[in-house]
Design an enzyme around this catalytic site. Structure first.
Site, PDB file in Angstrom:
ATOM      1  N   LYS A  52     -30.382 -16.131 -17.989  1.00 36.26           N
ATOM      2  CA  LYS A  52     -31.571 -15.538 -18.604  1.00 36.26           C
ATOM      3  C   LYS A  52     -32.400 -14.768 -17.565  1.00 36.26           C
ATOM      4  O   LYS A  52     -32.801 -13.641 -17.807  1.00 36.26           O
ATOM      5  CB  LYS A  52     -32.461 -16.624 -19.243  1.00 36.26           C
ATOM      6  CG  LYS A  52     -31.780 -17.415 -20.345  1.00 36.26           C
ATOM      7  CD  LYS A  52     -32.723 -18.417 -20.972  1.00 36.26           C
ATOM      8  CE  LYS A  52     -33.223 -19.487 -20.005  1.00 36.26           C
ATOM      9  NZ  LYS A  52     -32.145 -20.379 -19.472  1.00 36.26           N
ATOM     10  N   ARG A 110     -39.089 -23.090 -25.663  1.00 34.59           N
ATOM     11  CA  ARG A 110     -38.026 -24.067 -25.452  1.00 34.59           C
ATOM     12  C   ARG A 110     -38.074 -25.180 -26.509  1.00 34.59           C
ATOM     13  O   ARG A 110     -37.240 -26.077 -26.477  1.00 34.59           O
ATOM     14  CB  ARG A 110     -38.162 -24.690 -24.065  1.00 34.59           C
ATOM     15  CG  ARG A 110     -37.263 -24.022 -23.003  1.00 34.59           C
ATOM     16  CD  ARG A 110     -37.517 -24.727 -21.690  1.00 34.59           C
ATOM     17  NE  ARG A 110     -36.443 -24.623 -20.750  1.00 34.59           N
ATOM     18  CZ  ARG A 110     -36.471 -23.827 -19.676  1.00 34.59           C
ATOM     19  NH1 ARG A 110     -37.474 -23.026 -19.451  1.00 34.59           N
ATOM     20  NH2 ARG A 110     -35.455 -23.842 -18.829  1.00 34.59           N
ATOM     21  N   ARG A 121     -26.474 -22.063  -7.649  1.00 34.20           N
ATOM     22  CA  ARG A 121     -27.614 -21.121  -7.613  1.00 34.20           C
ATOM     23  C   ARG A 121     -28.423 -21.323  -6.338  1.00 34.20           C
ATOM     24  O   ARG A 121     -28.687 -22.449  -5.918  1.00 34.20           O
ATOM     25  CB  ARG A 121     -28.502 -21.353  -8.835  1.00 34.20           C
ATOM     26  CG  ARG A 121     -29.814 -20.590  -8.765  1.00 34.20           C
ATOM     27  CD  ARG A 121     -30.487 -20.422 -10.093  1.00 34.20           C
ATOM     28  NE  ARG A 121     -30.759 -21.671 -10.771  1.00 34.20           N
ATOM     29  CZ  ARG A 121     -31.185 -21.760 -12.031  1.00 34.20           C
ATOM     30  NH1 ARG A 121     -31.348 -20.666 -12.753  1.00 34.20           N
ATOM     31  NH2 ARG A 121     -31.435 -22.926 -12.580  1.00 34.20           N
ATOM     32  N   ARG A 157     -32.968 -25.075  -5.689  1.00 26.11           N
ATOM     33  CA  ARG A 157     -34.045 -25.707  -6.449  1.00 26.11           C
ATOM     34  C   ARG A 157     -33.785 -27.202  -6.588  1.00 26.11           C
ATOM     35  O   ARG A 157     -32.654 -27.611  -6.805  1.00 26.11           O
ATOM     36  CB  ARG A 157     -34.147 -25.079  -7.845  1.00 26.11           C
ATOM     37  CG  ARG A 157     -34.904 -23.774  -7.859  1.00 26.11           C
ATOM     38  CD  ARG A 157     -34.784 -23.021  -9.156  1.00 26.11           C
ATOM     39  NE  ARG A 157     -34.935 -23.811 -10.359  1.00 26.11           N
ATOM     40  CZ  ARG A 157     -34.906 -23.291 -11.597  1.00 26.11           C
ATOM     41  NH1 ARG A 157     -34.742 -21.987 -11.753  1.00 26.11           N
ATOM     42  NH2 ARG A 157     -35.034 -24.059 -12.646  1.00 26.11           N
ATOM     43  N   ARG A 197     -30.898 -31.738 -17.749  1.00 26.65           N
ATOM     44  CA  ARG A 197     -31.481 -30.517 -18.329  1.00 26.65           C
ATOM     45  C   ARG A 197     -30.608 -29.970 -19.451  1.00 26.65           C
ATOM     46  O   ARG A 197     -31.114 -29.443 -20.439  1.00 26.65           O
ATOM     47  CB  ARG A 197     -31.689 -29.472 -17.228  1.00 26.65           C
ATOM     48  CG  ARG A 197     -32.776 -29.885 -16.246  1.00 26.65           C
ATOM     49  CD  ARG A 197     -32.818 -28.978 -15.048  1.00 26.65           C
ATOM     50  NE  ARG A 197     -33.258 -27.643 -15.404  1.00 26.65           N
ATOM     51  CZ  ARG A 197     -33.062 -26.576 -14.652  1.00 26.65           C
ATOM     52  NH1 ARG A 197     -32.418 -26.685 -13.505  1.00 26.65           N
ATOM     53  NH2 ARG A 197     -33.501 -25.402 -15.042  1.00 26.65           N
TER      54      ARG A 197
END
Ligand code: ADP
Ligand code: AMP
Length: 213
Positions: free
Chosen positions: A13, A88, A127, A160, A171
């Site tokens: 996204k 969300r 990531r 992160r 998540r």
């Protein structure tokens, strides 16, 4: 143009929203980025959000909705925006709809980037993010030119805290339970567009621009 990016965490996204924002000259509004900026600055909102984010949970609607509505009422959002990570939950979507309809406005497109869970785990654990300018990389799929260094601003890249494998699993579960129902919601609203997110980033972007024409 008012656009919502839907999709699991790690679907791409942010990667796509940044390009859409550039192409259409509208702000990229990421609730995750706003929370992280608040955490970095040690604000009360940041301290509250941290607890939920670190646990892989959603920040409560009462903190998130007012923050987002405030952001999109700012002047730079006048000709539209691309929302990344909001809504969300169904109450978030309803609040957004209500706030927009008071101004005779509505969301134009909800773009769902579809990526299976197996691919998501690999994307999120690889990531790397720039804490200074917000650029995102992937160790394998989109590496920075110098390992660990941001191409855009030269800062040291970080992983992160919520991209650790155990938090990623949590998540994803939260996504399936609370966020995925938004796909049906926006289909009923008549604005849903689905994109195959397993393609290369540039091909995903080409598919999105085709839809936005
Ligand atoms: P989200 O904003 O949905 O959480 P990101 O845009 O941060 O997801 O992407 C998650 C990770 O996957 C990043 O490391 C990014 O570089 C990488 N990525 C994004 N899109 C693709 C793609 N189409 N193919 C492979 N990797 C991708
Ligand atoms: P993101 O950067 O979009 O991956 O978001 C990181 C984290 O911020 C999420 O796992 C949530 O804890 C929190 N967050 C971001 N956006 C929202 C939202 N719309 N509602 C609730 N929590 C959010």
């Amino acid at each position: 143009m008012k656009i919502i990016m839907l999709g699991a965490p790690g679907a791409g996204k942010g990667t796509q929203a940044k390009q859409i924002a550039k192409e259409y000259d509208i702000p990229h509004v990421s609730t995750g980025d706003i929370f992280r900026a608040n955490m970095k600055n040690g604000t009360e909102l940041g301290n509250k959000a941290k607890e939920y984010m670190d646990a892989g949970k959603l920040v409560p609607d009462e903190l998130t909705i007012s923050m987002l509505l405030d952001r999109i009422s700012q002047e730079d959002c006048g000709k539209g925006y691309v929302l990344d990570g909001f809504p969300r939950t169904i109450p978030q979507a309803e609040s957004l709809k209500e706030a927009l309809s008071k101004r005779n406005e509505a969301i134009d497109y909800a773009i769902d980037i579809e990526v299976p869970d197996e691919v998501i785990e690999e994307r999120m654990t690889g990531r790397r993010s720039c804490p200074s300018c917000g650029a995102t990389y992937h160790l394998v799929f989109n590496p920075s030119s110098r390992e660990g260094v941001c191409d855009a601003c030269g800062a040291a890249l970080v992983q992160r805290a919520d991209d650790q494998p155990e938090t990623v699993k949590k998540r994803l579960a939260v996504y399936h339970e609370q966020t995925k129902p938004l796909i049906d919601y926006y289909e009923r609203e008549g604005v849903l567009k689905c994109i195959d997110g397993t393609q290369k980033p540039e091909d995903v972007f080409a598919a999105i621009t085709e839809v936005l024409k």
